[in-house]
Design an enzyme around this catalytic site. Sequence first.
Site, PDB file in Angstrom:
ATOM      1  N   GLU A  34     -11.174   4.002   6.915  1.00  0.00           N
ATOM      2  CA  GLU A  34     -10.022   4.681   7.537  1.00  0.00           C
ATOM      3  C   GLU A  34     -10.590   5.786   8.410  1.00  0.00           C
ATOM      4  O   GLU A  34     -10.619   6.956   8.052  1.00  0.00           O
ATOM      5  CB  GLU A  34      -9.075   5.254   6.469  1.00  0.00           C
ATOM      6  CG  GLU A  34      -7.793   5.813   7.081  1.00  0.00           C
ATOM      7  CD  GLU A  34      -6.838   6.403   6.061  1.00  0.00           C
ATOM      8  OE1 GLU A  34      -7.201   6.481   4.875  1.00  0.00           O
ATOM      9  OE2 GLU A  34      -5.726   6.785   6.460  1.00  0.00           O
ATOM     10  N   HIS A  91       1.457   5.419  -2.030  1.00  0.00           N
ATOM     11  CA  HIS A  91       0.960   6.504  -2.889  1.00  0.00           C
ATOM     12  C   HIS A  91       2.150   7.132  -3.590  1.00  0.00           C
ATOM     13  O   HIS A  91       2.792   8.041  -3.068  1.00  0.00           O
ATOM     14  CB  HIS A  91       0.199   7.546  -2.064  1.00  0.00           C
ATOM     15  CG  HIS A  91      -1.068   7.015  -1.488  1.00  0.00           C
ATOM     16  ND1 HIS A  91      -2.295   7.161  -2.102  1.00  0.00           N
ATOM     17  CD2 HIS A  91      -1.298   6.280  -0.378  1.00  0.00           C
ATOM     18  CE1 HIS A  91      -3.232   6.557  -1.379  1.00  0.00           C
ATOM     19  NE2 HIS A  91      -2.658   6.013  -0.323  1.00  0.00           N
ATOM     20  N   HIS A 137       0.841  -1.207   0.000  1.00  0.00           N
ATOM     21  CA  HIS A 137       0.000   0.000   0.000  1.00  0.00           C
ATOM     22  C   HIS A 137       0.867   1.244   0.000  1.00  0.00           C
ATOM     23  O   HIS A 137       1.506   1.580   0.998  1.00  0.00           O
ATOM     24  CB  HIS A 137      -0.926   0.008   1.227  1.00  0.00           C
ATOM     25  CG  HIS A 137      -1.950   1.104   1.168  1.00  0.00           C
ATOM     26  ND1 HIS A 137      -3.296   0.860   1.025  1.00  0.00           N
ATOM     27  CD2 HIS A 137      -1.817   2.451   1.205  1.00  0.00           C
ATOM     28  CE1 HIS A 137      -3.952   2.015   0.993  1.00  0.00           C
ATOM     29  NE2 HIS A 137      -3.064   2.995   1.098  1.00  0.00           N
ATOM     30  N   HIS A 190      -9.323   1.681   0.040  1.00  0.00           N
ATOM     31  CA  HIS A 190      -9.198   2.359   1.316  1.00  0.00           C
ATOM     32  C   HIS A 190     -10.556   2.174   1.987  1.00  0.00           C
ATOM     33  O   HIS A 190     -11.564   2.663   1.476  1.00  0.00           O
ATOM     34  CB  HIS A 190      -8.942   3.845   1.121  1.00  0.00           C
ATOM     35  CG  HIS A 190      -7.554   4.178   0.663  1.00  0.00           C
ATOM     36  ND1 HIS A 190      -7.064   3.790  -0.545  1.00  0.00           N
ATOM     37  CD2 HIS A 190      -6.549   4.864   1.281  1.00  0.00           C
ATOM     38  CE1 HIS A 190      -5.814   4.235  -0.667  1.00  0.00           C
ATOM     39  NE2 HIS A 190      -5.486   4.882   0.438  1.00  0.00           N
ATOM     40  N   GLN A 236      -9.787   9.288  -5.027  1.00  0.00           N
ATOM     41  CA  GLN A 236      -9.526   9.945  -3.724  1.00  0.00           C
ATOM     42  C   GLN A 236     -10.721  10.752  -3.212  1.00  0.00           C
ATOM     43  O   GLN A 236     -10.986  10.778  -2.023  1.00  0.00           O
ATOM     44  CB  GLN A 236      -8.309  10.876  -3.869  1.00  0.00           C
ATOM     45  CG  GLN A 236      -8.033  11.798  -2.697  1.00  0.00           C
ATOM     46  CD  GLN A 236      -7.323  11.119  -1.542  1.00  0.00           C
ATOM     47  OE1 GLN A 236      -6.155  10.766  -1.625  1.00  0.00           O
ATOM     48  NE2 GLN A 236      -8.036  10.923  -0.444  1.00  0.00           N
ATOM     49  N   ASP A 241       2.416   3.180   2.920  1.00  0.00           N
ATOM     50  CA  ASP A 241       1.366   4.175   2.653  1.00  0.00           C
ATOM     51  C   ASP A 241       1.946   5.499   2.146  1.00  0.00           C
ATOM     52  O   ASP A 241       1.662   5.894   1.023  1.00  0.00           O
ATOM     53  CB  ASP A 241       0.497   4.401   3.899  1.00  0.00           C
ATOM     54  CG  ASP A 241      -0.863   5.008   3.572  1.00  0.00           C
ATOM     55  OD1 ASP A 241      -1.139   5.260   2.383  1.00  0.00           O
ATOM     56  OD2 ASP A 241      -1.658   5.222   4.496  1.00  0.00           O
TER      57      ASP A 241
HETATM   58 ZN   LIG Z   1      -3.480   5.037   1.305  1.00  0.00          ZN
END
Ligand SMILES: [Zn+2]
Length: 426
Positions: free
Chosen positions: A213, A59, A57, A210, A152, A309
């Site tokens: 979270e 970005h 995971h 995701h 997102q 992450d």
């Molecule tokens: Zn993430």
Amino acid sequence: MFDLILRRATLPDGRSGIDIGIKDGRIAAVEANLAGEAAAEIDATGRLVSPPFVDAHFHMDSTLSYGLPRVNQSGTLLEGIALWGELKPQLVQDAIVERALAYCDWAVGRGLLAIRSHVDICDPRLLATEALLDVKKRVAPYLDLQLVAFPQDGVLRSAGAKELLIRALDMGVDVVGGIPHFERTMADGAASVRLLCEIAAERGLLVDMHCDESDDPLSRHVETLAYETQRLGLHGRVTGSHLTSMHSMDNYYVSKLIPLMAEARLGVIANPLINIVLQGRHDTYPKRRGMTRVPELMAAGLTVAFGHDCVMDPWYPLGSGEMLEVAHMGLHVGQMTGQDGIKAAFDAVTVNPANLLHLDGYGLEPGCNADLVVLQAGNPVEAIRTRAARLFVLRRGRIVSRCEPVQAKLGLPGRPETVDFLLNRG
Ligand SMILES: [Zn+2]
């Protein structure tokens, strides 16, 4: 005749004195006292030799952008998302590519040779998608980059996001992402899970969302994710990332939820560095940790990975591609300090994420890719304890990174001149 032999290695399962013969980019033999010769040999006596680290995971479209256009002052998830929204229109493709390539260099030096990166597709230009598809091609000789189409701003909440997601998949993005807890309502969140799983089922793709979270114990989208996985026959192909609300959920409810997740063979990714700093932000004291229930999920037979992450981006000022640091934080937050727990944390940054990514040819058996890391440690526990140096990193049998053992040069009368001060003396 082998191309390369690693002599007298210790393997993560505890076997020691093992020789690994490599031929044509693959592992050809794994046995003690391997007969035969090779063009080159590496003396791995007493060193841990592992398949490479895998980050399930990440970005990569935002990595190494820390401070652009400004620093996240509160350090919260929501300020991070707002900051990313400010940065997005200013992004330039070349700069994304350059930062991503720089990060991949760091990764190789750390023996991190496979990364699943989410890419934000809520941008009509799909600039980051194009950039990371380019990066994926360029790094392919030395690093497996798997991309997730990540809406997102919410696939339902953000106008046009569904069409952009489809376009990104058409362009070659590998995995379907989502963010149900960011949709406007619980009902919209559940609808987004259904929609995205259906898209994945139609196209034969993996899913990684995701999911939940949040510190809200009533954020239960993982239940829908498990349900849709079963309904669409996607068993073993769907992963829930973060799942932090599970930390705060009612225990009785969790006693029903975990078996549902196990039935669907849902993958689980915790992101310990990020979860421990972003969750519990509305708490005073006691302050929740906010990482999902890692030991309990592992005990129920689910495949659990630890992801990095973020590295130096709107959400996190630190990080360096060091998956042993990720494992270290994960086992602390999960209170997994028994020997089995520490070993499970090592698996959570190697073999478990390799399974979630459906990586081909990963492992230490004959026939697997000769992708290997020689660590300055005698076993996985020591590797995590010392963040052991990567003495050699091999990709398809070729050395792609190397470093000298870390030693202190002492100036003490009557004591040795150098000492591997990090190593286990027992
Ligand atoms: Zn993430």
